[in-house]
Write an enzyme that holds these catalytic residues in place. Structure first.
Site, PDB file in Angstrom:
ATOM      1  N   ALA A  42      55.189  -0.487 -39.209  1.00  0.00           N
ATOM      2  CA  ALA A  42      55.526   0.016 -40.770  1.00  0.00           C
ATOM      3  C   ALA A  42      56.218   1.177 -40.518  1.00  0.00           C
ATOM      4  O   ALA A  42      55.411   1.855 -39.429  1.00  0.00           O
ATOM      5  CB  ALA A  42      54.649  -0.728 -41.925  1.00  0.00           C
ATOM      6  N   ASP A  43      56.965   1.666 -41.171  1.00  0.00           N
ATOM      7  CA  ASP A  43      57.323   2.929 -40.482  1.00  0.00           C
ATOM      8  C   ASP A  43      57.896   3.499 -41.871  1.00  0.00           C
ATOM      9  O   ASP A  43      58.534   2.238 -42.580  1.00  0.00           O
ATOM     10  CB  ASP A  43      58.256   3.627 -39.665  1.00  0.00           C
ATOM     11  CG  ASP A  43      58.281   4.714 -39.190  1.00  0.00           C
ATOM     12  OD1 ASP A  43      57.356   5.415 -39.092  1.00  0.00           O
ATOM     13  OD2 ASP A  43      58.810   5.194 -39.921  1.00  0.00           O
ATOM     14  N   THR A  44      57.933   4.043 -42.701  1.00  0.00           N
ATOM     15  CA  THR A  44      57.977   4.775 -43.717  1.00  0.00           C
ATOM     16  C   THR A  44      58.588   5.945 -44.535  1.00  0.00           C
ATOM     17  O   THR A  44      57.581   7.447 -43.290  1.00  0.00           O
ATOM     18  CB  THR A  44      57.254   4.747 -45.177  1.00  0.00           C
ATOM     19  OG1 THR A  44      56.591   4.278 -45.446  1.00  0.00           O
ATOM     20  CG2 THR A  44      57.669   5.485 -46.333  1.00  0.00           C
ATOM     21  N   GLY A 104      60.349   0.474 -42.809  1.00  0.00           N
ATOM     22  CA  GLY A 104      60.330  -1.267 -42.471  1.00  0.00           C
ATOM     23  C   GLY A 104      59.320  -1.371 -41.984  1.00  0.00           C
ATOM     24  O   GLY A 104      58.315  -0.863 -41.557  1.00  0.00           O
TER      25      GLY A 104
END
Lengths: 193, 193
Positions: free
Chosen positions: B69-71, B106
Site C-alpha cells: 500500500a502507498d498513501t 493504492g
C-alpha cells in the site's frame, strides 16, 4: 473550568481524549422524553435532556462545561436504536447491507460561569454511510462477534465492521458517537477562557 | 495460506487487525520508481513495487497473499508527502487549513498459490477531506505535538488532528492508510480459499 461528559459511552470518552480534552464523566438518570419527530431534532432534544440533568446535579459554585450527546441511525426514514436481541441485529443488518443510511448525533454544550449564568449551544451533525453487500453468513458471524449489541444500528464502524463499510459522507467520528471536530470548534471559546 | 503486509506502518497494521485479519509484516527495501503522473496511478505503482519486492523475497513454496500500500495527499493538484522538518509541516497545514484536499491510497494484492501461479489485484481509493480554518497558534501547537512528522500531508486524522476535520467523502480508513472495506472485499475470495 471543569469539563463534564454527560455520557457513559466508552467511545465518546475515547474521542474526547483523542482530541486532547480533559474531562470527567458524570451520568444522570434522566427519563428521556421525545417530542420531536425530525431525526436532527430528536438527537438535539435527547442530548439536551442528558446535559441539563447533569448540570442540575453539579454544585452551583462550579464553573463547568457539560457535554451531552445522543446518536441514532436512520434507515429508510425509520429510526433504528440499539438491538435488544441478536435476532433484531440480524434483521437490521440484513436490511442495511448493500444500502446507505444516515447517522445523526446531537450535541448540547452547557457552559455555566461562577455567577450562575448559563450559555447553551445545541447542534447536530449528519453523516451518510454506505455498506457493501453482505451474505447471510457474514451477517450472522458479525452478530455472533457481539460487537453490535450496544450500538445504534447494530454495528461499530470503528471495529470489525469496517470490512463492510464502503464509504461515508460527513464526519466519521459522528458515526462513532461524537462529532469531535465540530464539538471542538464550538467549545473552544469556552475551553480557552 | 499466509497473509503478509508489505508495510512497516503501525497504522496499517492496526487497521488489518481491526478487521480481524491475521498476518505478518515483511518489508523489503525497494527503490521506489514512479513513472505515473496521475495520483491514483502513482499510488498503485508504488504499492505494487512494495508488494512485488516482498513476494520475490518469500520462499517459493509458500502460499501467500501479499498486501502492498502507498498513501499520498493531493492539494491543489500537488502531491504532498511526509514533511521533512517542522517548518514544512507548518507550511503544508497553513495552506490546507480551511480548505479541502484528497487522499489517495493504492493497494496491491498478490496471491501466489503453491504451484507458483500469481494472481494480482491493483486498485486505489480516493477520499476527500475538509479542514476547519486554523489559527497560526493552532498550527504551531499541533506541529509541536509531533503527531504530524511521519504522515503524508502532515496530519493524523485518527489523532489530535480530528479537532480540525470538518468531514470527509469516501473511506475514512483510506485516509489513515488502508481502505479496509474495499481491501477486505477484494481479498476475501482468497482469504476464504
Amino acid at each position: 473550568m471543569k469539563t463534564i461528559l454527560a455520557s457513559a459511552s466508552p467511545r465518546r470518552r475515547e474521542l474526547l481524549t483523542q482530541i486532547g480534552m480533559e474531562f470527567e464523566v458524570r451520568v444522570s438518570n434522566v427519563e428521556e422524553k421525545v417530542t420531536a419527530v425530525e431525526p436532527g431534532q430528536v438527537v438535539e432534544e435527547l442530548s439536551r435532556q442528558k446535559a441539563e440533568a447533569v448540570l442540575k446535579a453539579a454544585e452551583e459554585s462550579e464553573e463547568v462545561l457539560v457535554i451531552g450527546a445522543d446518536t441514532i441511525v436512520v434507515f429508510e426514514g425509520q429510526i433504528l436504536g440499539k438491538p435488544s436481541a441478536a435476532e433484531y441485529a440480524v434483521e437490521m443488518l440484513s436490511r442495511m447491507a448493500g444500502n446507505g443510511h444516515e447517522v445523526y448525533t446531537g450535541v448540547t454544550l452547557l457552559y455555566r460561569k461562577h455567577n450562575g449564568a448559563v450559555q447553551r449551544k445545541i447542534f447536530h451533525e449528519r453523516t451518510k454511510v454506505a455498506f457493501f453487500p453482505m451474505t447471510e453468513t457474514e451477517i450472522r458471524d458479525y452478530v455472533r462477534s457481539g460487537e453490535c449489541m450496544d450500538k445504534a444500528g447494530a454495528y461499530g464502524i470503528q471495529g470489525l465492521f469496517a470490512r463492510y463499510v464502503r464509504g461515508i459522507e460527513g464526519d466519521y467520528n459522528n458515526v462513532v458517537g461524537l462529532p469531535a471536530g465540530r464539538l471542538y470548534q464550538e467549545a473552544k471559546e469556552w475551553l480557552e477562557s
